[in-house]
Motif scaffolding. Structure first.
Motif, PDB file in Angstrom:
ATOM      1  N   GLY A  32     -12.591 -22.393   9.150  1.00  0.00           N
ATOM      2  CA  GLY A  32     -12.686 -23.695   9.245  1.00  0.00           C
ATOM      3  C   GLY A  32     -12.790 -24.522  10.822  1.00  0.00           C
ATOM      4  N   ASP A  33     -13.470 -23.664  11.779  1.00  0.00           N
ATOM      5  CA  ASP A  33     -13.739 -23.855  13.093  1.00  0.00           C
ATOM      6  C   ASP A  33     -15.079 -23.583  13.533  1.00  0.00           C
ATOM      7  OD1 ASP A  33     -12.265 -24.528  16.014  1.00  0.00           O
ATOM      8  OD2 ASP A  33     -13.489 -22.822  16.019  1.00  0.00           O
ATOM      9  N   ALA A  34     -15.783 -24.477  14.032  1.00  0.00           N
ATOM     10  CA  ALA A  34     -17.106 -24.219  14.512  1.00  0.00           C
ATOM     11  C   ALA A  34     -17.178 -22.825  15.323  1.00  0.00           C
ATOM     12  CB  ALA A  34     -17.873 -25.357  15.245  1.00  0.00           C
ATOM     13  N   ASN A  35     -16.198 -22.417  16.261  1.00  0.00           N
ATOM     14  CA  ASN A  35     -16.251 -21.481  17.274  1.00  0.00           C
ATOM     15  C   ASN A  35     -15.979 -20.110  16.296  1.00  0.00           C
ATOM     16  OD1 ASN A  35     -16.785 -22.718  19.833  1.00  0.00           O
ATOM     17  ND2 ASN A  35     -14.704 -23.280  19.782  1.00  0.00           N
ATOM     18  N   ARG A  36     -15.047 -20.215  15.485  1.00  0.00           N
ATOM     19  CA  ARG A  36     -14.885 -18.965  14.589  1.00  0.00           C
ATOM     20  C   ARG A  36     -15.977 -18.685  13.735  1.00  0.00           C
ATOM     21  NH1 ARG A  36      -9.253 -21.345  13.043  1.00  0.00           N
ATOM     22  NH2 ARG A  36      -8.290 -21.185  15.219  1.00  0.00           N
ATOM     23  N   LEU A  37     -16.578 -19.783  13.033  1.00  0.00           N
ATOM     24  CA  LEU A  37     -17.954 -19.701  12.357  1.00  0.00           C
ATOM     25  C   LEU A  37     -18.951 -18.998  13.170  1.00  0.00           C
ATOM     26  CD1 LEU A  37     -18.073 -22.559  10.159  1.00  0.00           C
ATOM     27  CD2 LEU A  37     -17.740 -20.382   9.247  1.00  0.00           C
ATOM     28  N   HIS A  38     -19.136 -19.394  14.134  1.00  0.00           N
ATOM     29  CA  HIS A  38     -20.124 -18.873  15.375  1.00  0.00           C
ATOM     30  C   HIS A  38     -19.725 -17.266  15.509  1.00  0.00           C
ATOM     31  CE1 HIS A  38     -22.294 -19.086  19.544  1.00  0.00           C
ATOM     32  NE2 HIS A  38     -22.799 -18.314  18.663  1.00  0.00           N
ATOM     33  N   LEU A  39     -18.658 -17.120  15.711  1.00  0.00           N
ATOM     34  CA  LEU A  39     -18.312 -15.525  15.747  1.00  0.00           C
ATOM     35  C   LEU A  39     -18.520 -14.787  14.473  1.00  0.00           C
ATOM     36  CD1 LEU A  39     -15.159 -15.817  17.850  1.00  0.00           C
ATOM     37  CD2 LEU A  39     -17.453 -15.130  18.913  1.00  0.00           C
ATOM     38  N   LEU A  40     -18.345 -15.365  13.183  1.00  0.00           N
ATOM     39  CA  LEU A  40     -18.288 -14.719  12.201  1.00  0.00           C
ATOM     40  C   LEU A  40     -19.802 -14.340  11.915  1.00  0.00           C
ATOM     41  CD1 LEU A  40     -15.961 -16.413   9.648  1.00  0.00           C
ATOM     42  CD2 LEU A  40     -15.877 -14.007  10.554  1.00  0.00           C
ATOM     43  N   LEU A  41     -20.796 -15.343  12.229  1.00  0.00           N
ATOM     44  CA  LEU A  41     -22.175 -15.322  12.193  1.00  0.00           C
ATOM     45  C   LEU A  41     -22.680 -14.214  13.072  1.00  0.00           C
ATOM     46  CD1 LEU A  41     -23.141 -19.206  12.026  1.00  0.00           C
ATOM     47  CD2 LEU A  41     -23.521 -17.139   9.922  1.00  0.00           C
ATOM     48  N   LEU A  42     -22.135 -14.056  14.187  1.00  0.00           N
ATOM     49  CA  LEU A  42     -22.511 -12.967  15.169  1.00  0.00           C
ATOM     50  C   LEU A  42     -22.077 -11.685  14.465  1.00  0.00           C
ATOM     51  CD1 LEU A  42     -21.759 -14.781  18.609  1.00  0.00           C
ATOM     52  CD2 LEU A  42     -23.980 -13.962  17.872  1.00  0.00           C
ATOM     53  N   LEU A  43     -20.946 -11.514  13.751  1.00  0.00           N
ATOM     54  CA  LEU A  43     -20.456 -10.306  13.177  1.00  0.00           C
ATOM     55  C   LEU A  43     -21.213 -10.099  11.972  1.00  0.00           C
ATOM     56  CD1 LEU A  43     -16.798 -10.637  13.984  1.00  0.00           C
ATOM     57  CD2 LEU A  43     -18.357  -9.097  15.203  1.00  0.00           C
ATOM     58  N   ALA A  44     -21.959 -10.824  11.227  1.00  0.00           N
ATOM     59  CA  ALA A  44     -22.616 -10.892  10.166  1.00  0.00           C
ATOM     60  C   ALA A  44     -23.975 -10.208  10.421  1.00  0.00           C
ATOM     61  CB  ALA A  44     -22.692 -12.246   9.488  1.00  0.00           C
ATOM     62  N   ARG A  46     -24.157  -7.932  13.139  1.00  0.00           N
ATOM     63  CA  ARG A  46     -23.691  -6.606  13.472  1.00  0.00           C
ATOM     64  C   ARG A  46     -22.529  -6.592  14.233  1.00  0.00           C
ATOM     65  NH1 ARG A  46     -23.869  -5.206  18.892  1.00  0.00           N
ATOM     66  NH2 ARG A  46     -25.267  -6.594  20.203  1.00  0.00           N
ATOM     67  N   PRO A  47     -21.608  -5.217  14.296  1.00  0.00           N
ATOM     68  CA  PRO A  47     -20.469  -5.267  15.214  1.00  0.00           C
ATOM     69  C   PRO A  47     -20.621  -5.507  16.598  1.00  0.00           C
ATOM     70  CG  PRO A  47     -20.407  -3.524  13.520  1.00  0.00           C
ATOM     71  CD  PRO A  47     -21.794  -4.085  13.567  1.00  0.00           C
ATOM     72  N   HIS A  48     -19.505  -6.147  17.115  1.00  0.00           N
ATOM     73  CA  HIS A  48     -19.578  -6.613  18.522  1.00  0.00           C
ATOM     74  C   HIS A  48     -18.212  -6.254  19.273  1.00  0.00           C
ATOM     75  CE1 HIS A  48     -23.296  -8.808  18.457  1.00  0.00           C
ATOM     76  NE2 HIS A  48     -23.172  -9.114  17.384  1.00  0.00           N
ATOM     77  N   THR A  49     -18.309  -5.983  20.540  1.00  0.00           N
ATOM     78  CA  THR A  49     -17.096  -6.187  21.224  1.00  0.00           C
ATOM     79  C   THR A  49     -16.830  -7.392  21.768  1.00  0.00           C
ATOM     80  OG1 THR A  49     -18.339  -5.518  23.516  1.00  0.00           O
ATOM     81  CG2 THR A  49     -17.879  -3.709  22.103  1.00  0.00           C
ATOM     82  N   VAL A  50     -15.722  -7.735  22.279  1.00  0.00           N
ATOM     83  CA  VAL A  50     -15.363  -8.898  22.833  1.00  0.00           C
ATOM     84  C   VAL A  50     -16.242  -9.349  24.031  1.00  0.00           C
ATOM     85  CG1 VAL A  50     -13.596 -10.302  24.028  1.00  0.00           C
ATOM     86  CG2 VAL A  50     -12.990  -8.936  22.025  1.00  0.00           C
ATOM     87  N   ARG A  51     -16.642  -8.325  24.789  1.00  0.00           N
ATOM     88  CA  ARG A  51     -17.401  -8.879  25.682  1.00  0.00           C
ATOM     89  C   ARG A  51     -18.743  -8.992  25.363  1.00  0.00           C
ATOM     90  NH1 ARG A  51     -18.567  -4.857  31.031  1.00  0.00           N
ATOM     91  NH2 ARG A  51     -19.566  -6.636  32.048  1.00  0.00           N
TER      92      ARG A  51
END
Length: 119
Positions: A32-44, A46-51
């Motif tokens: 329930g946070d826009a930044n977290r959803l943004h990260l989840l969409l990126l991970l949806a 493909r996998p990513h490193t923090v960088r």
């Protein structure tokens, strides 16, 4: 070891709607946070490193790590060590579709409008 989400409409061994809501609420709160959803969409995608997440999201490394923590704690994100860094991915492939669908609905795109129950 990666843990998968059981995405059944009628969960096995779980009572009524109230009990299912109690079990689901923490995961939805973590999302329930826009930044977290943004990260989840990126991970949806493909996998990513923090960088990579930092570069793709425009957030600082500290902020990315801060938002990944609750996603990890609630089992939505998995970590795989790779050399000196960690690769983050969704807990399971089954989560990618619902995350993308929610983003489509929320974006109020023509696809989202068609998926909603509007007259």
């Amino acid at each position: 070891m990666r843990r998968g989400l059981d995405v059944r409409l009628e969960p096995v061994g779980i009572g009524g709607a109230a009990e299912r809501a109690q079990l689901l609420a923490p995961q939805l709160k973590a999302m329930g946070d826009a930044n977290r959803l943004h990260l989840l969409l990126l991970l949806a995608d493909r996998p990513h490193t923090v960088r990579e997440l930092t570069e793709a999201s425009g957030m600082s490394q500290t902020l990315v790590s801060h938002h990944l923590a609750p996603l990890r704690e609630h089992g939505l994100v998995a970590i795989t060590p790779r050399g000196r860094s960690n690769v983050y991915s969704l807990c399971c492939e089954a989560l990618a579709g619902p995350v993308k669908l929610l983003a489509t609905l929320a974006a109020m795109t023509p696809e989202g409008a068609d998926a909603c129950c509007r007259e």
